[in-house]
Design an enzyme around this catalytic site. Sequence first.
Site, mmCIF file in Angstrom:
data_model
loop_
_atom_site.group_PDB
_atom_site.id
_atom_site.type_symbol
_atom_site.label_atom_id
_atom_site.label_comp_id
_atom_site.label_asym_id
_atom_site.label_seq_id
_atom_site.Cartn_x
_atom_site.Cartn_y
_atom_site.Cartn_z
ATOM 1 N N LYS A 32 0.810 -1.219 0.000
ATOM 2 C CA LYS A 32 0.000 0.000 0.000
ATOM 3 C C LYS A 32 0.844 1.269 0.000
ATOM 4 O O LYS A 32 0.467 2.265 -0.607
ATOM 5 C CB LYS A 32 -0.951 0.025 1.210
ATOM 6 C CG LYS A 32 -2.131 -0.934 1.085
ATOM 7 C CD LYS A 32 -3.194 -0.559 2.093
ATOM 8 C CE LYS A 32 -4.302 -1.601 2.158
ATOM 9 N NZ LYS A 32 -5.193 -1.356 3.307
ATOM 10 N N LYS A 47 -9.320 -11.826 -7.722
ATOM 11 C CA LYS A 47 -10.378 -11.819 -6.711
ATOM 12 C C LYS A 47 -11.538 -10.915 -7.139
ATOM 13 O O LYS A 47 -11.307 -9.887 -7.763
ATOM 14 C CB LYS A 47 -9.799 -11.253 -5.396
ATOM 15 C CG LYS A 47 -9.805 -12.267 -4.247
ATOM 16 C CD LYS A 47 -9.198 -11.674 -3.004
ATOM 17 C CE LYS A 47 -10.238 -11.544 -1.927
ATOM 18 N NZ LYS A 47 -9.676 -11.315 -0.583
ATOM 19 N N LYS A 104 -14.829 -4.952 -5.234
ATOM 20 C CA LYS A 104 -15.775 -3.840 -5.398
ATOM 21 C C LYS A 104 -15.131 -2.683 -6.142
ATOM 22 O O LYS A 104 -15.816 -1.782 -6.603
ATOM 23 C CB LYS A 104 -16.302 -3.384 -4.040
ATOM 24 C CG LYS A 104 -15.236 -2.919 -3.081
ATOM 25 C CD LYS A 104 -15.828 -2.723 -1.689
ATOM 26 C CE LYS A 104 -14.806 -3.028 -0.615
ATOM 27 N NZ LYS A 104 -15.378 -3.533 0.610
#
Length: 340
Positions: free
Chosen positions: A120, A203, A206
């Site tokens: 990240k 995966k 959203k």
Amino acid sequence: MSDPKFTPRVFSGMQPSGGLTLGNYLGAMKRWVDMQNAGTHQTIYCMVDLHAITAKLQDPDTLRESTREVCAGYIAAGIDPERSILFNQSQVAEHTQLAWIFNCVARMGWMGRMTQWKDKAGKNAENASLGLFAYPALMAADILVYHATHVPVGEDQKQHLELTRDIAAKFNHDYGVDFFPITEPVIEGAATRVMNLQDGTKKMSKSDPSDRTRINLTDDADTIAKKIRKAKTDPDPLPDTIKGLDGRPEARNLVNIYAGLAEVTPAEVVAQHAGSQFGHFKVALADLAVEKLASISSEMARLMDDKAEIDRILRRGAERAREIASPILDQTYDIVGMLR
Ligand code: TRP
């Protein structure tokens, strides 16, 4: 092995980033509901809004709304706010109070080795927030402020749970106590990992730009059915053993989704539909998905119509959470030498 000294207690958390998908449902929500219903553990579930602001600035109204939406999703999926404790992280200040102590237990080197931090923060670590670096210490506090013994999470959170165990062990060792439990991870199996409907190697997410790649818990029956009909597959029929799904990620994904929704094993699905064409199988899968998900989406919409009621449920959840967390925090501060 669980330590008999500690009450069997499940804790898990989810970021309130809104946009719940079938992946969240089968991978997390449904497992949380099953653990609640098993009745073997006290179950505590939390929207982690404090974690949601570590990576990027969140629009305040969107964050509030997402927190309510995730809460509504959990209730719609079967979390009973009476049987479980369901609450929002920032409403129980004990989490951040314990996190400070853990910031002083965890070592810079441990945090720097977290793969999620590295992913990240990327090459721009100088510009990442201090909160993102400390994220796993807050997560450890979430768990240990309840002396939770079991934590259901996805594979991607395994390293953070190992860090939680390291923090508990170092605290216990440094202060010469046997105070925090060494929490057991309950890692999600591959069969409940829901993949992207157009690319079975990724995966379901959203945040994917294409809505066709996922099923949202807010999708209506027609949309669910259409997305399943248009899901990518290969030209071969269903095999007669799961071995025959090797190298066929999209086929495997649809079988896994069917198994998850029908609450049977992938092997049973394959045995039942062996030789069937995917066109055919998708019709059965669409019917099943609509049957299982339509009531969740309508219940979610109904709950979201009464925000005051959601806020009331969360305040009550926070109160109950505090009843457990507050004495544990007090004892921790006492162990550390803070005047009480
Ligand atoms: N880090 C977890 C995730 O992104 C969310 C989380 C925060 C959590 N605190 C937790 C999960 C405590 C389990 C236990 O999925």
